[in-house]
Design an enzyme around this catalytic site. Sequence first.
Site, PDB file in Angstrom:
ATOM      1  N   GLY A   1      61.490  39.313  17.429  1.00 49.80           N
ATOM      2  CA  GLY A   1      61.789  40.600  18.089  1.00 49.80           C
ATOM      3  C   GLY A   1      60.481  41.235  18.538  1.00 49.80           C
ATOM      4  N   ALA A   2      59.694  40.472  19.350  1.00 52.42           N
ATOM      5  CA  ALA A   2      58.300  40.848  19.629  1.00 52.42           C
ATOM      6  C   ALA A   2      58.087  41.557  20.950  1.00 52.42           C
ATOM      7  CB  ALA A   2      57.435  39.578  19.627  1.00 52.42           C
TER       8      ALA A   2
ATOM      9  N   TYR B   1      74.020  57.746  10.447  1.00 52.40           N
ATOM     10  CA  TYR B   1      73.116  56.631  10.149  1.00 52.40           C
ATOM     11  C   TYR B   1      73.281  56.115   8.712  1.00 52.40           C
ATOM     12  CZ  TYR B   1      69.469  53.365  11.175  1.00 52.40           C
ATOM     13  OH  TYR B   1      68.809  52.183  11.401  1.00 52.40           O
TER      14      TYR B   1
ATOM     15  N   LYS C   1      71.415  48.514   6.549  1.00 51.49           N
ATOM     16  CA  LYS C   1      70.039  48.689   6.068  1.00 51.49           C
ATOM     17  C   LYS C   1      69.977  48.551   4.538  1.00 51.49           C
ATOM     18  CE  LYS C   1      68.007  49.290  10.037  1.00 51.49           C
ATOM     19  NZ  LYS C   1      67.349  48.118  10.645  1.00 51.49           N
TER      20      LYS C   1
ATOM     21  N   SER D   1      59.484  44.382  22.411  1.00 47.99           N
ATOM     22  CA  SER D   1      59.528  45.838  22.624  1.00 47.99           C
ATOM     23  C   SER D   1      59.545  46.565  21.281  1.00 47.99           C
ATOM     24  CB  SER D   1      60.739  46.238  23.487  1.00 47.99           C
ATOM     25  OG  SER D   1      61.940  45.894  22.850  1.00 47.99           O
TER      26      SER D   1
ATOM     27  N   PHE E   1      59.112  48.346  17.812  1.00 48.64           N
ATOM     28  CA  PHE E   1      58.222  48.125  16.665  1.00 48.64           C
ATOM     29  C   PHE E   1      57.600  46.724  16.663  1.00 48.64           C
ATOM     30  CE2 PHE E   1      60.641  51.729  14.868  1.00 48.64           C
ATOM     31  CZ  PHE E   1      59.566  52.515  14.508  1.00 48.64           C
TER      32      PHE E   1
ATOM     33  N   LEU F   1      62.336  57.059  16.477  1.00 52.19           N
ATOM     34  CA  LEU F   1      61.554  56.996  17.708  1.00 52.19           C
ATOM     35  C   LEU F   1      62.405  56.591  18.879  1.00 52.19           C
ATOM     36  CD1 LEU F   1      58.368  55.295  16.408  1.00 52.19           C
ATOM     37  CD2 LEU F   1      58.426  57.200  17.961  1.00 52.19           C
TER      38      LEU F   1
END
Length: 399
Positions: free
Chosen positions: A48-49, A237, A246, A51, A53, A275
């Site tokens: 997951g590189a 959330y 999570k 965009s 984090f 964010l």
Amino acid sequence: MQIEPLIQGVVARSAHPYGCRASIKEQIDYVKQAPQIKQGPKRVLIIGASSGFGLAARIALTFGGAEADTIGVSFERGPSDKGVGSAGWYNNIYFKDEATHHGRTAINIVGDAFSNTVRTQVIEAIETYFEGEVDLVIYSLATGVRPNPDSEELWRSVIKPIGESVTGASIMLENDQWVESTLEPANENEADATIKVMGGGDWESWIDTLINAESLAEGCKTIAFSYMGPEVTHPIYLDGTLGRAKVDLHQTSHALNLKLANFNGGAYATVCKALVTKASVFIPTLSPYLIALYRVMKEKGTHERCIEQMQRLFTTKLYGQSKVPVDGERLIRIDDLELDPEAQQKVSELLEQMNAGNFKELGDYAGFKDEFMKLNGFNFADVDYAQDISLKALKRLKP
Ligand code: NAI
């Protein structure tokens, strides 16, 4: 052709390649002058590189002191007759360009991280470029679907509350409209599917694959990102389907930590700040909180973007310390500035007054939208958006 911003609801349908390059450069400039990462990893795999984090972590580790080589996995679209391609596609290309100029190896593998094909490609790349071993594995996928490896079925995640419905507002980036809605609670199947997609299962299966291939170096660490947030966000959330996923991710981090102890390494779920990213703007009823938070944290001088969060994570938590600092649940907390009680008090006061008529004045909607535009390569002062761009030339760029 000229490339214009195209937004549908909260999803960007176009991206500007040169703006993406400007964004990469801006992030590199930031980490070069920030406190540097000490005793950092040299060979890093980021799943997951392209965009958010994952990309910020890649930039921090390459340019922010560790001088790491990286293999980045992502699922992005290149230019075609249907469109110019996704921002992440260009982020991959321009990151690699910059890293190569800097003397570092950067390998992009574009494909479905859930597939065996991509796993095989990654193991081969580790053999070829990293002498067979990685020092750090960052798991930073955000997605809505995952194929069940044992059947033809696709698991689909949902973003819903659990138990009770939630009423709140979302802001449509397409037309800057405040839209009230009620989200009905998820059923058990939907909650389970969300755990399959966004929980720890795939992270664990990646680490198992890497262990079986003998690709983990002595001292290897792995991290995945989580969010908890203040109480006002819990209904959508932490207490909802995403929160369940999570919690599963947190539990997985403990299981993986035991496995990595065999390598004198460790596994950590890292709780980050809220964010603006491609993934987070998609969460219904979260945007009023985000614009209130942006306003308060900017006023206090504590606002951070993904890049500041990642540089701080690697300098103050994961590397250069005798022990990785964690909370009572063994989580790394880099969301401390967001959860500062004084900041949260002000955020709550703003949220109590915020409505369709005043959200642009009370919250930092301009900053929120600007960050979204920048994610897609727009709004950079030094990019000439009137310039003619050839689709043919874009098609020649390879990740
Ligand atoms: P993002 O949407 O910016 O990045 C997601 C990455 O995953 C991209 O590189 C994309 O190409 C890749 N990806 C998605 N599906 C894939 C697939 N099937 N195969 C290969 N690559 C794939 O998302 P963001 O926000 O950076 O999220 C990363 C993690 O951080 C998520 O776990 C998210 O829950 C977590 N997080 C995000 C926060 C936020 O406010 N944005 C806060 C705290 C945690």
